[in-house]
Design a protein around this motif. Structure first.
Motif, mmCIF file in Angstrom:
data_model
loop_
_atom_site.group_PDB
_atom_site.id
_atom_site.type_symbol
_atom_site.label_atom_id
_atom_site.label_comp_id
_atom_site.label_asym_id
_atom_site.label_seq_id
_atom_site.Cartn_x
_atom_site.Cartn_y
_atom_site.Cartn_z
ATOM 1 N N GLY A 190 0.780 -1.222 0.000
ATOM 2 C CA GLY A 190 0.000 0.000 0.000
ATOM 3 C C GLY A 190 0.813 1.274 0.000
ATOM 4 N N ILE A 191 2.119 1.200 -0.241
ATOM 5 C CA ILE A 191 2.981 2.391 -0.228
ATOM 6 C C ILE A 191 3.843 2.392 -1.489
ATOM 7 N N LEU A 192 3.866 3.527 -2.177
ATOM 8 C CA LEU A 192 4.713 3.707 -3.365
ATOM 9 C C LEU A 192 5.792 4.737 -3.044
ATOM 10 N N HIS A 193 7.057 4.303 -3.152
ATOM 11 C CA HIS A 193 8.189 5.227 -2.951
ATOM 12 C C HIS A 193 8.663 5.622 -4.344
ATOM 13 N N MET A 194 8.241 6.782 -4.813
ATOM 14 C CA MET A 194 8.530 7.204 -6.187
ATOM 15 C C MET A 194 10.023 7.368 -6.419
ATOM 16 N N GLY A 195 10.490 6.785 -7.545
ATOM 17 C CA GLY A 195 11.891 6.899 -7.916
ATOM 18 C C GLY A 195 12.827 6.034 -7.107
ATOM 19 N N ARG A 196 12.318 5.066 -6.364
ATOM 20 C CA ARG A 196 13.151 4.217 -5.502
ATOM 21 C C ARG A 196 13.040 2.761 -5.943
ATOM 22 N N ASP A 197 14.178 2.082 -6.055
ATOM 23 C CA ASP A 197 14.226 0.655 -6.390
ATOM 24 C C ASP A 197 13.492 0.352 -7.700
ATOM 25 N N GLY A 198 13.690 1.200 -8.693
ATOM 26 C CA GLY A 198 13.120 0.940 -10.008
ATOM 27 C C GLY A 198 11.701 1.423 -10.205
ATOM 28 N N THR A 199 11.078 2.003 -9.188
ATOM 29 C CA THR A 199 9.722 2.520 -9.351
ATOM 30 C C THR A 199 9.760 3.852 -10.103
ATOM 31 N N PRO A 200 8.707 4.175 -10.852
ATOM 32 C CA PRO A 200 8.702 5.434 -11.613
ATOM 33 C C PRO A 200 8.684 6.650 -10.691
ATOM 34 N N SER A 231 10.907 -4.103 7.856
ATOM 35 C CA SER A 231 11.397 -2.938 8.594
ATOM 36 C C SER A 231 11.263 -1.665 7.767
ATOM 37 N N GLN A 232 11.582 -1.743 6.457
ATOM 38 C CA GLN A 232 11.471 -0.573 5.582
ATOM 39 C C GLN A 232 10.021 -0.130 5.446
ATOM 40 N N VAL A 233 9.100 -1.091 5.291
ATOM 41 C CA VAL A 233 7.688 -0.753 5.167
ATOM 42 C C VAL A 233 7.179 -0.115 6.447
ATOM 43 N N SER A 234 7.621 -0.629 7.608
ATOM 44 C CA SER A 234 7.178 -0.077 8.884
ATOM 45 C C SER A 234 7.644 1.365 9.042
ATOM 46 N N ARG A 235 8.933 1.632 8.664
ATOM 47 C CA ARG A 235 9.435 3.004 8.773
ATOM 48 C C ARG A 235 8.684 3.943 7.840
ATOM 49 N N ALA A 236 8.387 3.465 6.608
ATOM 50 C CA ALA A 236 7.647 4.300 5.673
ATOM 51 C C ALA A 236 6.246 4.594 6.186
ATOM 52 N N ARG A 237 5.601 3.571 6.787
ATOM 53 C CA ARG A 237 4.265 3.747 7.326
ATOM 54 C C ARG A 237 4.256 4.749 8.470
ATOM 55 N N GLY A 255 0.869 6.790 -0.193
ATOM 56 C CA GLY A 255 0.236 5.589 0.335
ATOM 57 C C GLY A 255 -1.262 5.589 0.106
ATOM 58 N N LEU A 256 -1.864 4.404 0.195
ATOM 59 C CA LEU A 256 -3.307 4.289 0.102
ATOM 60 C C LEU A 256 -3.962 4.997 1.283
ATOM 61 N N PRO A 257 -5.215 5.431 1.144
ATOM 62 C CA PRO A 257 -5.913 6.018 2.296
ATOM 63 C C PRO A 257 -6.124 4.969 3.375
ATOM 64 N N GLU A 258 -6.432 5.417 4.577
ATOM 65 C CA GLU A 258 -6.567 4.493 5.699
ATOM 66 C C GLU A 258 -7.615 3.426 5.429
ATOM 67 N N THR A 259 -8.694 3.771 4.730
ATOM 68 C CA THR A 259 -9.764 2.804 4.475
ATOM 69 C C THR A 259 -9.348 1.694 3.518
ATOM 70 N N LEU A 260 -8.273 1.910 2.762
ATOM 71 C CA LEU A 260 -7.816 0.895 1.797
ATOM 72 C C LEU A 260 -6.512 0.226 2.216
ATOM 73 N N GLN A 261 -5.881 0.697 3.292
ATOM 74 C CA GLN A 261 -4.606 0.129 3.708
ATOM 75 C C GLN A 261 -4.780 -1.324 4.155
ATOM 76 N N PRO A 262 -3.869 -2.214 3.756
ATOM 77 C CA PRO A 262 -3.937 -3.592 4.261
ATOM 78 C C PRO A 262 -3.655 -3.625 5.757
ATOM 79 N N THR A 263 -4.312 -4.516 6.452
ATOM 80 C CA THR A 263 -4.119 -4.621 7.891
ATOM 81 C C THR A 263 -2.771 -5.264 8.211
ATOM 82 N N ARG A 264 -2.318 -5.081 9.459
ATOM 83 C CA ARG A 264 -1.071 -5.722 9.874
ATOM 84 C C ARG A 264 -1.172 -7.239 9.759
ATOM 85 N N ARG A 265 -2.340 -7.756 10.033
ATOM 86 C CA ARG A 265 -2.527 -9.203 9.937
ATOM 87 C C ARG A 265 -2.362 -9.685 8.498
#
Length: 277
Positions: free
Chosen positions: A45-55, A154-160, A95-105
């Motif tokens: 649910g998170i896009l890091h623009m220009g990172r790791d090959g992403t546009p 860990s990277q996703v958690s920091r971005a979140r 990132g996606l809005p809170e209503t669309l974010q995937p849960t931790r589970r």
């Protein structure tokens, strides 16, 4: 949560979410394409623009949205203020809005699936899972041998956390500016100010098909900031008139009021200045 499930919920928002219903059709289409880009190129649910090959932003604007970088930035900032997406401009995180974010589970289940899932029952246990080996010295994961899955988590958690911090700061600022204002105060002010702002932007109520729904958010922000309805009206009309004149001087065309909703034009930020006068 599967990708198809998120997409179906996003389409449901288009027909039911009041924040999207107040936008022009073009702005809604851009939002849908932005959600699709996050799902296609992002992770969890998170896009890091220009990172790791992403546009990056320029590539997305040109090839996916067929807009200029400035136009796409304006749309993204507009969606961010109404919580239709989460956005951190400094690091390029969308990132996606809170209503669309995937849960931790859901995230934990996906990572567990990559590792092979839950082990089957009634089979010979491995030494690590054998209860007879509980007292044996076992290697401890982590340190320099940290797995790729752990690093990615860990990277996703920091971005979140970074995106959440950006949202919480704005909420705290609003809480400090004044008490909650009800719809009984917002709606009458909006009904009076909305048509005036529409005309101040150069639109003809009798001929133009656009709407001024975005003005309701500006009115709510100004009232939450402690301004009266009259002060809110002077503020919003002054901003709309000033920006419209500058756009016309550049030869630019204003297709709808949402284009004027840049951070520098936010009534909430200007309201804090007026309140201190």
């Amino acid at each position: 949560m599967s990708k198809s499930s998120i997409e179906s919920r996003a389409l449901a928002m288009v027909t039911h979410d009041l924040r999207l219903l107040t936008l022009a059709a073009e702005a809604v289409v851009v939002w849908v394409r932005l959600i699709s880009a996050i799902l296609e190129h992002g992770a969890d649910g998170i896009l890091h623009m220009g990172r790791d090959g992403t546009p990056d932003l320029t590539t997305l604007a040109r090839f996916r949205f067929h807009l200029s970088e400035t136009q796409l930035s304006t749309y993204i900032e507009t969606y961010s203020r109404t919580r239709l997406i989460t956005y951190d401009a400094a690091s390029g995180l969308i990132g996606l809005p809170e209503t669309l974010q995937p849960t931790r589970r859901a995230i934990a289940s996906r990572l567990n699936g990559k590792k092979g899932g839950r082990p089957p029952k009634n089979v010979n246990p491995t030494p690590q899972n054998d209860p007879r080996q509980r007292t044996a010295m076992m290697p401890i994961s982590g340190g320099k041998t940290m797995s790729r899955e752990t690093q990615m988590t860990s990277q996703v958690s920091r971005a979140r956390e970074k995106l959440s911090l950006a949202s919480n700061i704005s909420l705290e600022e609003k809480a400090k500016l004044g008490a909650t204002v009800g719809n009984d105060q917002i709606d009458p002010a909006f009904q009076r100010i909305g048509p005036k702002a529409f005309e101040a932007a150069g639109f003809d109520p009798a001929r133009d098909m656009g709407n001024f729904g975005i003005v309701r958010q500006w009115v709510a922000d100004a009232l939450h900031a402690g301004l009266t309805a009259e002060e809110s009206e002077r503020l919003i009309l002054g901003v709309v008139t000033g920006v419209t004149e500058r756009q016309r001087a550049k030869g630019a065309t204003i297709s709808h009021l949402a284009i004027l909703a840049k951070p520098s034009l936010s009534p909430l930020k200007t309201a804090t200045f007026l309140k201190r006068r």
